[in-house]
Scaffold this active site. Structure first.
Site, mmCIF file in Angstrom:
data_model
loop_
_atom_site.group_PDB
_atom_site.id
_atom_site.type_symbol
_atom_site.label_atom_id
_atom_site.label_comp_id
_atom_site.label_asym_id
_atom_site.label_seq_id
_atom_site.Cartn_x
_atom_site.Cartn_y
_atom_site.Cartn_z
ATOM 1 N N SER A 197 -16.552 -33.957 58.240
ATOM 2 C CA SER A 197 -15.695 -34.667 57.293
ATOM 3 C C SER A 197 -14.290 -34.091 57.319
ATOM 4 O O SER A 197 -14.101 -32.882 57.501
ATOM 5 C CB SER A 197 -16.274 -34.561 55.876
ATOM 6 O OG SER A 197 -15.400 -35.147 54.924
ATOM 7 N N LYS A 219 -19.722 -26.909 56.295
ATOM 8 C CA LYS A 219 -19.614 -27.808 57.452
ATOM 9 C C LYS A 219 -18.687 -27.198 58.496
ATOM 10 O O LYS A 219 -18.962 -27.237 59.706
ATOM 11 C CB LYS A 219 -19.080 -29.175 57.020
ATOM 12 C CG LYS A 219 -20.104 -30.067 56.321
ATOM 13 C CD LYS A 219 -19.493 -31.412 55.987
ATOM 14 C CE LYS A 219 -20.486 -32.340 55.293
ATOM 15 N NZ LYS A 219 -21.588 -32.753 56.193
#
Length: 317
Positions: A197, A219
């Protein structure tokens, strides 16, 4: 020579043919110089036309199967993962598609086929069967925050979120993705596509505060681990995901969250799914990390040339 798919680096080295004696089958001269993908022997029984043709037909089918890369998409039960899995199955002439989901319920949701495996990415041993024998891996697993009950939008304010015990971003987006990367490396995959993202450059991004999960932090840690793994990779940092039709917008690539400062910071899930699959077909997509968004529908020119899109990217991380 190999028999690759268009633009693909997935090819199988030629393997010789041996046979017990020179057959007289009329089909043999046409195929004797092809790079057959397994050893086989041809006996005198192949002189019989029907047997010969059926044997070669089966062999050619086996060759076609072996020439297609086997691609596993994890998180195949999610909204974006379902699209990627479906696209792989629709392109059975190019790929052998597999899926990995967390529950039997998710497996049934996407058809319940034998090539959909059930496993927990937090448990390295449970994902082994799904990863064994694959050529490429598309990682679409992600921790999912849940809204705390009792929120009343009519009263204003913002909802509160939480992660279930054991399903925090640290467990799912870091440990779970690390397990996948390690398992894929162990079986010799040729490429990993990881969907993350945008927003990871900002530790104070609002997504990190959801459920106190620091989801973008974890992430990013997994992305770095992949980039350092030595495996050819493509890291796609998608913008805000939308449940809209794909293939009708001009796609935009960027770096370092620059697209978040523009009006073009969203993208259809279907377009993200398409980029995942296209990334497997072009060398220009390897060892690249980039942000991905799109122009609004009706502006610009819908992206069709993915080689050119990937060629625009120069950032390795």
């Amino acid at each position: 020579m190999a028999i690759p798919t268009r633009g693909s680096s997935f090819s199988t080295p030629p393997i010789s043919i041996f046979y017990q004696r020179q057959p007289t089958c009329s089909l043999f001269p046409k195929f004797r110089n092809l790079p057959f993908l397994s050893y086989f022997s041809l006996s005198s029984s192949l002189n019989k036309g029907y047997t010969c043709r059926s044997k070669f037909r089966a062999l050619i089918v086996a060759m076609a199967d072996a020439s297609r890369p086997t691609v596993l998409v994890t998180g195949a039960g999610g909204r974006t993962g379902q699209i990627v899995h479906k696209k792989l199955k629709e392109r059975s002439d190019q790929f052998v598609g597999r899926g990995l989901v967390r529950t039997e319920e998710s497996k049934e949701k996407i058809g319940g086929a034998e090539d959909v495996f059930v496993g927990d990415i937090r448990d390295a041993n449970s994902i082994g069967p799904a990863i064994e024998g694959i050529d490429a891996l598309i990682i679409l697993t992600s921790a999912v925050p849940k809204m705390k009950p009792g929120f009343d939008p009519s009263k204003g304010g913002r909802p509160e979120f939480y992660f279930e015990e054991g399903a925090y971003p640290e467990q799912v987006d870091w440990i779970g993705q690390k397990n996948q990367i390690d398992a894929a490396k162990a079986v010799g995959v040729k490429q990993i596509v990881l969907v993350g993202s945008m927003g990871g450059m900002n530790p104070n991004h609002p997504l990190n505060s959801l459920g106190n999960g620091n989801i973008l932090v974890w992430k990013r840690k997994a992305e770095q681990y992949l980039a350092d793994s030595g495996i050819p990779y493509t890291i796609i940092r998608a913008g805000g995901l939308q449940d809209k039709e794909g293939g009708i917008r001009e796609l935009l690539v960027g770096k370092d969250d620059e697209l978040l400062q523009t009006e073009t910071r969203t993208i259809a899930r279907a377009d993200v799914a398409e980029v995942c699959i296209q990334a497997l077909q072009y060398e220009e997509a390897k060892f690249k990390a980039f942000d991905l968004a799109s122009k609004p529908e009706g502006t610009g020119t819908p992206t069709k040339d993915f080689k050119s899109l990937f060629s625009q990217i120069s950032t390795r991380f």
